[in-house]
Design a protein around this motif. Sequence first.
Motif, PDB file in Angstrom:
ATOM      1  N   ALA A  30      37.528   3.136  50.529  1.00  0.00           N
ATOM      2  CA  ALA A  30      36.667   3.771  51.523  1.00  0.00           C
ATOM      3  C   ALA A  30      36.588   2.949  52.798  1.00  0.00           C
ATOM      4  O   ALA A  30      36.597   3.494  53.909  1.00  0.00           O
ATOM      5  CB  ALA A  30      35.269   3.977  50.939  1.00  0.00           C
ATOM      6  N   ALA A  31      36.546   1.619  52.664  1.00  0.00           N
ATOM      7  CA  ALA A  31      36.357   0.766  53.838  1.00  0.00           C
ATOM      8  C   ALA A  31      37.645   0.531  54.604  1.00  0.00           C
ATOM      9  O   ALA A  31      37.619   0.462  55.838  1.00  0.00           O
ATOM     10  CB  ALA A  31      35.757  -0.571  53.413  1.00  0.00           C
ATOM     11  N   VAL A  32      38.770   0.408  53.918  1.00  0.00           N
ATOM     12  CA  VAL A  32      40.019   0.110  54.617  1.00  0.00           C
ATOM     13  C   VAL A  32      40.491   1.306  55.439  1.00  0.00           C
ATOM     14  O   VAL A  32      41.395   1.196  56.261  1.00  0.00           O
ATOM     15  CB  VAL A  32      41.111  -0.343  53.616  1.00  0.00           C
ATOM     16  N   SER A  33      39.858   2.475  55.239  1.00  0.00           N
ATOM     17  CA  SER A  33      40.171   3.667  56.028  1.00  0.00           C
ATOM     18  C   SER A  33      39.003   4.080  56.918  1.00  0.00           C
ATOM     19  O   SER A  33      38.961   5.221  57.391  1.00  0.00           O
ATOM     20  CB  SER A  33      40.537   4.828  55.090  1.00  0.00           C
ATOM     21  N   GLY A  60      37.677  -4.460  51.909  1.00  0.00           N
ATOM     22  CA  GLY A  60      38.484  -3.465  52.597  1.00  0.00           C
ATOM     23  C   GLY A  60      38.281  -3.496  54.095  1.00  0.00           C
ATOM     24  O   GLY A  60      39.236  -3.338  54.868  1.00  0.00           O
ATOM     25  N   ARG A  61      37.047  -3.707  54.534  1.00  0.00           N
ATOM     26  CA  ARG A  61      36.790  -3.767  55.975  1.00  0.00           C
ATOM     27  C   ARG A  61      37.434  -5.007  56.581  1.00  0.00           C
ATOM     28  O   ARG A  61      38.002  -4.952  57.678  1.00  0.00           O
ATOM     29  CB  ARG A  61      35.294  -3.739  56.241  1.00  0.00           C
ATOM     30  N   ALA A  62      37.358  -6.125  55.862  1.00  0.00           N
ATOM     31  CA  ALA A  62      37.991  -7.344  56.361  1.00  0.00           C
ATOM     32  C   ALA A  62      39.507  -7.157  56.481  1.00  0.00           C
ATOM     33  O   ALA A  62      40.120  -7.569  57.475  1.00  0.00           O
ATOM     34  CB  ALA A  62      37.672  -8.513  55.435  1.00  0.00           C
ATOM     35  N   ASP A  63      40.121  -6.518  55.487  1.00  0.00           N
ATOM     36  CA  ASP A  63      41.559  -6.280  55.548  1.00  0.00           C
ATOM     37  C   ASP A  63      41.914  -5.290  56.649  1.00  0.00           C
ATOM     38  O   ASP A  63      42.953  -5.420  57.312  1.00  0.00           O
ATOM     39  CB  ASP A  63      42.063  -5.768  54.201  1.00  0.00           C
ATOM     40  N   GLY A  64      41.069  -4.270  56.852  1.00  0.00           N
ATOM     41  CA  GLY A  64      41.322  -3.320  57.916  1.00  0.00           C
ATOM     42  C   GLY A  64      41.280  -3.975  59.286  1.00  0.00           C
ATOM     43  O   GLY A  64      42.122  -3.695  60.152  1.00  0.00           O
ATOM     44  N   LEU A  65      40.312  -4.853  59.486  1.00  0.00           N
ATOM     45  CA  LEU A  65      40.206  -5.558  60.768  1.00  0.00           C
ATOM     46  C   LEU A  65      41.366  -6.517  60.973  1.00  0.00           C
ATOM     47  O   LEU A  65      41.860  -6.683  62.093  1.00  0.00           O
ATOM     48  CB  LEU A  65      38.878  -6.319  60.824  1.00  0.00           C
ATOM     49  N   ALA A  66      41.810  -7.144  59.896  1.00  0.00           N
ATOM     50  CA  ALA A  66      42.853  -8.173  60.010  1.00  0.00           C
ATOM     51  C   ALA A  66      44.257  -7.592  60.021  1.00  0.00           C
ATOM     52  O   ALA A  66      45.140  -8.089  60.744  1.00  0.00           O
ATOM     53  CB  ALA A  66      42.715  -9.175  58.866  1.00  0.00           C
ATOM     54  N   GLU A  67      44.496  -6.523  59.227  1.00  0.00           N
ATOM     55  CA  GLU A  67      45.861  -6.056  59.014  1.00  0.00           C
ATOM     56  C   GLU A  67      46.093  -4.617  59.452  1.00  0.00           C
ATOM     57  O   GLU A  67      47.225  -4.135  59.385  1.00  0.00           O
ATOM     58  CB  GLU A  67      46.230  -6.202  57.530  1.00  0.00           C
ATOM     59  N   GLY A  68      45.053  -3.916  59.876  1.00  0.00           N
ATOM     60  CA  GLY A  68      45.205  -2.529  60.309  1.00  0.00           C
ATOM     61  C   GLY A  68      44.584  -1.555  59.339  1.00  0.00           C
ATOM     62  O   GLY A  68      44.616  -1.757  58.128  1.00  0.00           O
ATOM     63  N   TRP A  69      44.004  -0.485  59.882  1.00  0.00           N
ATOM     64  CA  TRP A  69      43.364   0.532  59.062  1.00  0.00           C
ATOM     65  C   TRP A  69      44.405   1.446  58.446  1.00  0.00           C
ATOM     66  O   TRP A  69      45.504   1.604  58.955  1.00  0.00           O
ATOM     67  CB  TRP A  69      42.383   1.350  59.909  1.00  0.00           C
ATOM     68  N   ARG A  70      44.050   2.064  57.345  1.00  0.00           N
ATOM     69  CA  ARG A  70      44.944   2.990  56.648  1.00  0.00           C
ATOM     70  C   ARG A  70      44.281   4.358  56.596  1.00  0.00           C
ATOM     71  O   ARG A  70      43.101   4.469  56.306  1.00  0.00           O
ATOM     72  CB  ARG A  70      45.268   2.459  55.250  1.00  0.00           C
TER      73      ARG A  70
END
Length: 238
Positions: A30-33, A60-70
């Motif tokens: 939910a967070a990475v998107s 998921g939010r940390a990965d989205g900010l660091a590596e890009g949202w999915r």
Amino acid sequence: MPQLNPFPHDGEGGLGPSASAKGWHQGYVAAVSSPSAPPRTPLVRSTEFMDAFELGAAAGRADGLAEGWRWRYFGEDARTGDDTGQGPQPAQSPAEPVNAGEGGPARADYPLAWHCVGAAALRVLLEQFAPGSDREFPGLRLDRACADKGVLGLYLPVRLVPRDPPAEPTGDPLADQGYWHGTATDSLADAAAEGPDGPDAPATRAPAFLGLVRYRPAGEHDFWDVLPAGGRMPPTRG
């Protein structure tokens, strides 16, 4: 590197994964998107699920900010990009060129891949590629199946504009949402050659808007890419 679920995926005694494992996984997806804001924690009976959901959402939010949202393309809360049919904004779902060396030559009308996350497409791939596998955590199951069979990636042709769903559920996660799809293969060229004009495809007067789901082993994560025709994503029903 994407963060990993700290809770065991495989429960003891054949009882299946724990509520904590499921909660962390759902929170992460939910967070990475969700580039706009962290997702709300669902109210459920299990406090273990809710606590783990919050941990997964933070990861998921940390990965989205660091590596890009999915982008969650398939699903009830799929992100549809803008209203012009140009597709998702790069801040939401970064695009990358398709590697023409994967599985044979890439067709000119599949130049870009949009990064996505979600279980529906992976469950279809899993059912076709490794039938009988546990459908919990499909990314993890597909990763293991690809390793066992020495496969580097899978492709699934799909129609990116849904039709009305069937009157009776079929159990197919994509077909039940109205999305035509073809057969999973490890060849990009073979997947690109299959389209909805074949004998088993539903008739329609609308443009095909074909794409390919591309799965590349990503450990436990439900990560995949969608390769849209011409690098464009059509608007979906809202």
